[in-house]
Design an enzyme around this catalytic site. Structure first.
Site, PDB file in Angstrom:
ATOM      1  CB  SER A 233      -0.955  -0.058   1.245  1.00 16.52           C
ATOM      2  OG  SER A 233      -2.028   0.876   1.089  1.00 16.52           O
ATOM      3  CG  ASP A 459      -6.423  -2.585  -3.744  1.00 20.95           C
ATOM      4  OD1 ASP A 459      -7.002  -2.007  -2.809  1.00 20.95           O
ATOM      5  OD2 ASP A 459      -5.119  -3.269  -3.313  1.00 20.95           O
ATOM      6  CG  HIS A 487      -5.431  -2.627   0.492  1.00 22.19           C
ATOM      7  ND1 HIS A 487      -5.082  -2.157  -0.732  1.00 22.19           N
ATOM      8  CD2 HIS A 487      -4.822  -2.164   1.617  1.00 22.19           C
ATOM      9  CE1 HIS A 487      -4.003  -1.282  -0.259  1.00 22.19           C
ATOM     10  NE2 HIS A 487      -4.059  -1.323   1.126  1.00 22.19           N
TER      11      HIS A 487
END
Length: 517
Positions: A233, A459, A487
């Site tokens: 991320s 995502d 995610h």
């Protein structure tokens, strides 16, 4: 408070189950007991040259000590201001490592995202979620808290009761009105002032550029000639920033759930709103096909029901058992939290069923899990404060009401159900004590060794288009696509993704083409 959704993997406290919302995180102190077979110190690679005022940092010897079942911990020192490393002001960087269980390749630094996520806790509490057995055999897996975060020199702003009011408090004015904007602006200014007072000089230096320079210092202190890094991320932005600064020192960088470095704050919010709207629709399609769904009819009809629920609590909040009132922004946080992983969708159904009956308690449990708030009203870490502080100095913001209203209209058009509750996020940072200096731009990292970028097609937090963009921007980027929900993908999707990442990190092998996992 209106703010952009945190772009991160679910935190370490959520690993034991799909949605373990209230797992208490214990702190482990270091004791001076070295593990058998492990060198107690680490030093800079032989022959590496740095500027004289950086030598004390790059030459520091890390003294590792046993700190938890098979783990070692230490603290490194970095310049507070990388533009003036000789000033004498420093920050502490907390590290924990799991020594390689097999033939050692080197060190692998891991970042779970955020910004504000604790890499220390990620490795300490969720090693098997962060990495698989193959990586643990080949690497010393090293978790670290970036500057501003957790056990490192950390951002500090509010006491718990004040943080509650900032995160969960409800403005008196009507959403979008001038009075509403003024209420949020006043709250944001007060929050920034408290952060400045309680954090001190560090607050000006929690930007990702400084954190990327810290990464190079850690690489050297760990004794590695090149950086091996697994970033999830926000961690993909940190890794890409490192590659841009030090392309010649890039070893193997796996960037999972990528951010597009060139994307503005306004575009981040719009694309994220679209991502979560799409994820919500996917959840509803799955829910409506099952037997215990709190919604009826079509996906569109269920989305209309959710939109009406959000609008209802926006004007008539539901009071929870503890006295807090559930407004639209907190309910949206509660909805978003289980959308990070499809395995948590049944929990989302349970929450919707309860809220639709007028009970706010489970929604607050979810929102508290996202914000790191414990049942006793304390906060388990400073992740939310760090998230805000880092984002405020990593992006440009504009709190002109006309501009924000125009952006809000675009966001709502892109995400008709949830978009309006993700708008006006610029208010939180536009009057921050320190402002972003520069421009967001593409990162090519010319001259770097191959870099692996992993993207998931649905995502919600870091939409797939960002992984496509980053892999194209990087001169040596290679894209691995996972077709699915949730995610990030490594170690939580399928063998195709896991094999591609393991082969790359352990052997340096990149796929000849996107395997489309």
């Amino acid at each position: 408070m209106t703010r952009r959704t945190r772009v991160r993997t679910l935190s370490a406290r959520a690993r034991a189950t799909a949605l373990a919302l209230v797992l208490a995180m214990g702190l482990s102190g270091c004791v001076p007991l070295f593990l058998p077979g492990q060198a107690p110190t680490t030093s800079v690679p032989t022959g590496e040259k740095v500027d004289a005022d950086l030598e004390p940092f790059y030459d520091q010897v890390l003294k590792w000590a046993d700190c938890d079942s098979g783990l070692q911990c230490t603290t490194a020192s970095a310049p507070l201001d990388w533009a003036d490393p000789g000033s004498g002001e420093t920050v502490d960087l907390a590290l924990v490592r799991h020594p390689a269980t097999g033939t050692r390749v080197g060190s692998l630094l891991v970042n779970p995202g955020g910004p504000g996520g604790s890499g220390y806790d990620f490795v300490k509490d969720s090693l098997d979620y962060a990495t698989d057995a193959k990586l643990q055999a080949g690497f010393d897996v090293v978790g670290f808290d970036p500057r501003g975060v957790g056990r490192s020199s950390a951002v500090s702003c509010y006491e718990p009761a004040e943080m509650d009011e900032y995160l969960y408090g409800l403005p008196a004015a009507v959403r979008g009105s001038d009075a509403w904007i003024q209420e949020l602006s006043t709250a944001a200014v007060d929050f920034g002032a408290a952060c400045q007072e309680n954090t001190g000089a560090l607050l000006a230096h929690v930007d990702s550029l400084s954190a990327a320079r810290d990464l190079d210092l850690l690489r050297a202190a760990l004794g590695d000639e090149k950086l091996n890094f697994l970033g999830y991320s926000y961690g993909t932005f940190l890794g890409a920033t490192y590659a841009d600064l030090y392309p010649e020192r890039v070893g193997r960088l796996a960037l999972d759930g990528a951010l597009d470095p060139s994307t503005s704050n306004a575009d981040v919010t719009r694309v994220q709103a679209t991502g979560f709207e799409n994820a919500l629709r996917s959840y509803l399609a799955d829910c409506l096909a099952g037997e215990e769904c709190p919604f009826d009819g079509t996906v569109d009809e269920a989305m209309t029901t959710i939109g009406a629920l959000l609008a209802s609590v926006d004007v008539s909040p539901i009071t929870a058992t503890d006295g807090r009132r559930l407004g639209a922004n907190t309910l949206l946080t509660a909805i978003i939290y289980p959308l990070y992983q499809a395995t948590a969708w049944p929990n989302l159904s349970e929450m919707f069923a309860i809220v639709l009956q007028g009970d706010a308690d489970m929604a607050f449990q979810f929102a508290d899990g996202y914000n790191g708030r414990s049942a006793d009203g304390t906060y388990r870490d400073n992740a939310t404060e760090a998230f805000l502080a880092i984002n405020c100095v990593d992006y440009s913001y504009n709190d002109d009401p006309a501009s924000m209203r125009a952006q809000a209209a675009e966001i709502e058009q892109a995400a008709p159900t949830i978009g309006k509750y993700m708008a006006f996020g610029d208010i939180g940072c536009a009057n921050w004590p320190y402002q972003f200096d520069g421009e967001r731009s593409e990162i090519a990292a010319e001259g770097a060794d191959p870099i692996l970028v992993i993207g998931t097609t649905n995502d919600p937090a870091t939409p797939y288009v960002w992984a496509e963009n980053l892999s194209e921007q990087l001169a040596s980027g290679h894209l691995v696509t996972f077709t699915g929900e949730g995610h990030t993908a490594y170690n939580k999707s399928n063998d195709c993704v896991n094999s591609a990442v393991d082969d790359y990190l352990l052997k340096g092998t990149v796929p000849a083409e996107d395997p489309m996992c």
